[in-house]
Structures are given as structure tokens and as C-alpha cells.
Design a protein around this motif. Structure first.
Motif, PDB file in Angstrom:
ATOM      1  N   GLU A  58       0.850  -1.196   0.000  1.00 35.46           N
ATOM      2  CA  GLU A  58       0.000   0.000   0.000  1.00 35.46           C
ATOM      3  C   GLU A  58       0.878   1.236   0.000  1.00 35.46           C
ATOM      4  OE1 GLU A  58      -3.063  -0.233   3.105  1.00 35.46           O
ATOM      5  OE2 GLU A  58      -3.039  -2.399   2.726  1.00 35.46           O
TER       6      GLU A  58
ATOM      7  N   ASN B 224       5.078   2.327   0.519  1.00 37.40           N
ATOM      8  CA  ASN B 224       6.461   1.931   0.769  1.00 37.40           C
ATOM      9  C   ASN B 224       7.351   3.129   0.493  1.00 37.40           C
ATOM     10  OD1 ASN B 224       8.965   0.780   0.991  1.00 37.40           O
ATOM     11  ND2 ASN B 224       8.860  -0.272  -0.978  1.00 37.40           N
TER      12      ASN B 224
ATOM     13  N   HIS C  84      -0.768  -8.745   7.789  1.00 35.28           N
ATOM     14  CA  HIS C  84      -0.769  -7.291   7.627  1.00 35.28           C
ATOM     15  C   HIS C  84       0.456  -6.715   8.295  1.00 35.28           C
ATOM     16  CE1 HIS C  84      -4.680  -6.549   5.825  1.00 35.28           C
ATOM     17  NE2 HIS C  84      -5.044  -7.679   6.432  1.00 35.28           N
TER      18      HIS C  84
ATOM     19  N   ARG D 292       1.937  -2.725   9.201  1.00 38.15           N
ATOM     20  CA  ARG D 292       1.815  -1.260   9.122  1.00 38.15           C
ATOM     21  C   ARG D 292       2.807  -0.676  10.097  1.00 38.15           C
ATOM     22  NH1 ARG D 292      -3.856  -0.450   7.493  1.00 38.15           N
ATOM     23  NH2 ARG D 292      -3.589   1.763   7.805  1.00 38.15           N
TER      24      ARG D 292
ATOM     25  N   LYS E 284       5.362   2.875  10.776  1.00 36.04           N
ATOM     26  CA  LYS E 284       5.863   4.193  10.363  1.00 36.04           C
ATOM     27  C   LYS E 284       6.836   4.671  11.424  1.00 36.04           C
ATOM     28  CE  LYS E 284       4.518   8.628   8.538  1.00 36.04           C
ATOM     29  NZ  LYS E 284       3.470   9.548   8.148  1.00 36.04           N
TER      30      LYS E 284
ATOM     31  N   GLU F  92       7.630   5.016   5.820  1.00 37.14           N
ATOM     32  CA  GLU F  92       6.506   4.173   6.211  1.00 37.14           C
ATOM     33  C   GLU F  92       6.439   2.917   5.336  1.00 37.14           C
ATOM     34  OE1 GLU F  92       2.746   6.119   5.760  1.00 37.14           O
ATOM     35  OE2 GLU F  92       1.673   4.577   6.899  1.00 37.14           O
TER      36      GLU F  92
ATOM     37  N   ARG G  35       3.534  -0.144   4.567  1.00 35.73           N
ATOM     38  CA  ARG G  35       2.187  -0.654   4.842  1.00 35.73           C
ATOM     39  C   ARG G  35       1.879  -1.672   3.761  1.00 35.73           C
ATOM     40  NH1 ARG G  35      -1.083   4.434   5.573  1.00 35.73           N
ATOM     41  NH2 ARG G  35      -2.160   3.954   3.647  1.00 35.73           N
TER      42      ARG G  35
ATOM     43  N   ARG H 105      -0.106  -5.786   2.659  1.00 36.71           N
ATOM     44  CA  ARG H 105      -0.933  -6.970   2.925  1.00 36.71           C
ATOM     45  C   ARG H 105      -0.220  -8.113   2.234  1.00 36.71           C
ATOM     46  NH1 ARG H 105      -6.088  -9.686   1.157  1.00 36.71           N
ATOM     47  NH2 ARG H 105      -5.489  -9.303  -0.991  1.00 36.71           N
TER      48      ARG H 105
END
Lengths: 116, 318
Positions: free
Chosen positions: B56, B58, B107, B109, B111, B161, B163, B165
Motif C-alpha cells: 500500500e 512503501n 498485515h 503497518r 511508520k 513508512e 504498509r 498486505r
């Protein structure tokens, strides 16, 4: 880009037989088994198990080409047996051996966990 | 013709057994079985590994495919793998990862909000299935758990960051090495060492010492009391023939005879942690049995030959 899928090495394509059998046209009691999507793992254990059968005069396998994912097992037996019979028996015997091996290993694991 | 069986009854003796390590003796079988087991352990025992990654965000220093590759190589606990389906022959889904029979969703996530570098590791992966999680390599004896982070995926600086899947699937090492449960699997023939005592006694202590030291590994030693050469660790012998050559060079051929026993093997199995080493051996036996079952002749092949066989018998005048 045009690389074949990796699974082609071990998934038998639809409409193809896993094992096909072809008699030798010149020698009685000789035949070739073409096994799709198998290699040395199966080929060598089958060959060595066939050698243990006294009715087997010749047993060998080949992997014709590293990009042709099949092996050819050739068997020649005495008139007391047949290639098909020898082939089936070798699979049964290997299966029995592996059953025994599994039990032996499990028994050892149990013993080992108790002893230490 | 039933009854005649040429099956062997192999013996097993476990020497050492840890979660990720096993050492055992396998006797009364041949090298084809030992090698088949080794090959199956490396390339055909299934595990679960990340196979599909949807990124989502990178903004890290590593590109998307680099991270996807690193995620794939993280070992996941795979006790479930043997009973799971391969996504290619799962009929309950179309392989998009929403199916409990063939896939597990992860998942991630993270940051970085501080000036300190942030390590993103396998511990930051959240699994949809508590039985399939990144392998915990932390030492259970270590009290300081804060230092025990998982496998590092990437490092982030302030503002960066990641994020994504990810979908993990069942697979085998033949497809991609990330699915291999084996770190190393080796076997060696058990050596049988016979020292010719009479010939050995013709050597001086100095010569004995020289001969013992000619072995690159410590196989022999000299008894400090009797000054006799003895075998201290036959399995340290690496079939290098150095001691045999040395004996010949000293003019004493036949001083030692070393035979590789053709029906005894010493296995060393190291697992990646995806499954226990003992389970790896058992699964390999099971997979090998399944493979053998798959190469049985099908009914129609046998029938076709029966007809052809009769015809052939007629043709041969039978």
C-alpha cells in the motif's frame, strides 16, 4: 517473460497419465514404464527395490533430459514374473518398508523423550 | 504370487533431538532410501511462506520487490501445512487469499516517527491465523526479551513508512527454496575402522604420533598408558584416505582398513524452524509414501495390457 511456470516440474498436466506402460516389442517379459513428473527420488528407490527381486533380470531408470519432467523405468523379468508384477511388488514392498520406518522412528521418538 | 516380499525392516536410533535439530542412525536399508528421504526433506515437504504481497505504502529505502522477496524468505510456523490445500488445487477459492483452506493473510503497518532508526521485523507481521506466525527464534533461556526481535525486513528513518498486505500459501521447496523446511539435511555412511594391531606395534611411538596426526580430523589417538593407537571418533573420519596414504608412505600398507558400511547411515537434519526436525523426518516418510502411491499403475493401464497380453500370447503361439 515467457518462462514456464515452476509448478510444471511437479504437477501432472490435465489429460496426461501419471504412469504409462509400454511392452518391449522384441523381448518377452520386458517393458518400459514412463512416469510423469517424477525424478531420481522415485526412480532410484524403485530401481534398487527391483534389484532385490530375484525374478528381475534387468531394472534401470533414466531421466531423459532435465527439462523433460519424466523418468523411464525399464524392467526385464524371468518368465516366472512379469514387468508389471515386479513393478507393483516393488511399490508394495517400499510402502511396507516406509510404514515400518515410520513406526520405528515414532517409537524411537517416544523412547528418546522418556529417556532424556 | 502373493507372499514373497522383499521389503526390508530398517532400524532407527535417535542420538540427538532438539526442536530444530535431529541426529539419528538409520540401519538395514540402502543408500537409495536414505537419499530419497534426504531429497524429500529438502524439496518436497510442504511449509507455508508468504507468496503474494500487495504494497500500500512503501517509502523505505528498499524497493517493493526487494521487500516482497524478503517477506517470502521469513519462516512461518507450518504444522498446519500437511493438512492444508495447495492454492492451485483449492476449489473453495480463486487463490486470492480469502480462503481458510489454502491461505493465511498477514498485515504490516509501520511508520517511523522518531529520529532513531526503526527496525521493521517479522514481529510486526500480524497474522489472520494464530497457528501460522513468523517463527520465534528468541532464546527461551534469555531473560531480556526486549532485545529479541524477529527477522529484520527493512530499517526506516523518520517519516518513512511501510504498509502492506501479504498472503502466505502452502508450497514445496521444488517450487521455490523459500518453502523448504530444511536448512541442511545430510547423511554419511557409517565407517568401520580396523587397525592392524600387529603391524601397528612395529611402529615406534614417534611414528605412531606422526601417523595419528596425519588425519585432518581427530579420528585416532594414542592411549597414554598402553601407548596403543586407538579409534577415538570413527565418525570424524571424512573418507579422505589421508591415513591410508600415510601408512603406505611409511611403508606399512594395510596398517588400517576403513570400510563404509553400505547399509548404515548417520543423518543430520537441521530445520529452518517452520516445522520441528522430528516432524520433518516423519513428514518426509509420509510424502514419500504418497509419491509411491501416485506412481501405482492405474486400473485402465492394467486392463489394456491384459487384452493386449492375451493377443500377444496368441501371437507368440501360447
Amino acid at each position: 517473460m515467457n518462462a514456464p511456470d515452476r509448478y510444471e516440474r511437479f504437477v501432472v498436466p490435465e489429460g496426461t497419465k501419471k504412469v504409462s506402460y509400454e511392452r518391449d516389442t522384441k523381448i518377452i517379459n520386458a517393458a518400459s514404464f514412463t512416469v510423469e513428473r517424477e525424478e531420481h527420488t522415485i526412480g532410484n528407490i524403485l530401481r534398487m527395490q527391483l534389484h532385490r527381486d530375484p525374478n528381475v533380470l534387468f531394472a534401470g531408470y533414466k531421466l531423459p533430459h532435465p527439462l523433460q519432467y519424466k523418468i523411464i523405468v525399464r524392467i526385464h523379468t524371468t518368465s516366472q514374473s512379469s514387468p508389471m508384477q515386479a513393478y507393483n511388488q516393488s511399490i508394495n514392498d517400499l510402502d511396507r518398508e516406509l510404514d515400518h520406518l515410520k513406526n520405528a522412528f515414532e517409537a524411537e521418538m517416544l523412547k528418546f523423550s522418556r529417556d532424556y | 504370487m502373493e507372499g514373497a516380499s522383499y521389503a526390508r525392516m530398517p532400524r532407527v536410533k535417535i542420538r540427538e533431538l532438539k526442536d530444530d535439530y535431529a541426529k539419528f542412525e538409520l540401519r538395514d536399508t540402502d543408500a537409495s532410501i536414505a537419499n530419497a528421504l534426504r531429497r524429500v526433506m529438502i524439496a518436497e515437504v510442504p511449509t507455508i511462506a508468504i507468496d503474494l504481497v500487495e504494497i500500500e505504502v512503501n517509502s523505505s529505502v528498499l524497493n517493493d520487490e526487494f521487500i516482497a522477496h524478503r517477506l517470502g524468505l521469513i519462516p512461518l510456523t507450518s504444522e498446519r501445512a500437511m493438512s492444508m490445500r495447495f492454492s492451485r488445487d483449492c476449489d473453495a477459492c480463486d487463490g486470492d487469499g480469502q480462503c481458510e483452506f489454502c491461505s493465511v493473510e498477514f498485515h504490516l503497518r509501520v511508520k517511523c516517527m522518531t529520529d532513531q532508526t526503526l527496525d521493521v521485523s517479522s514481529k510486526d507481521l500480524y497474522s489472520s491465523d494464530h497457528s501460522v506466525v513468523p517463527v520465534d527464534f528468541s532464546d527461551p533461556a534469555a531473560t531480556d526479551s526486549s532485545e529479541n526481535r524477529g527477522v529484520i525486513i527493512v530499517k526506516l528513518r523518520r517519516g518513512q513508512e511501510l504498509r502492506l498486505r501479504a498472503i502466505a500459501r502452502k508450497g514445496i521447496g521444488k517450487d521455490h527454496a523459500k518453502w523448504s523446511p530444511a536448512a541442511t539435511v545430510t547423511f554419511m555412511y557409517e565407517p568401520e575402522i580396523h587397525i592392524n594391531e600387529d603391524l601397528m606395534e612395529t611402529l615406534t611411538l614417534e611414528e605412531k604420533r606422526e601417523w595419528v596426526d596425519s588425519s585432518p580430523t581427530r579420528v585416532f589417538d594414542i592411549d597414554p598408558v598402553t601407548q596403543q593407537v586407538m579409534v577415538v571418533d570413527s565418525e570424524a573420519y571424512s573418507y579422505d584416505d589421508e591415513v591410508i596414504k600415510k601408512a603406505e608412505a611409511m611403508g606399512k600398507p594395510g596398517l588400517v582398513e576403513i570400510i563404509a558400511k553400505q547399509d548404515s547411515f548417520i543423518f543430520t537434519v537441521e530445520s529452518t524452524g517452520a516445522i520441528k526436525a522430528s516432524q520433518l523426518v516423519l513428514n518426509a516418510i509420509e510424502i514419500l509414501k504418497q509419491k509411491l502411491d501416485a506412481v501405482r499403475l492405474s486400473e485402465d493401464t492394467v486392463e489394456a495390457d491384459d487384452q493386449f497380453g492375451e493377443l500377444g500370447a496368441h501371437m507368440r503361439g501360447g
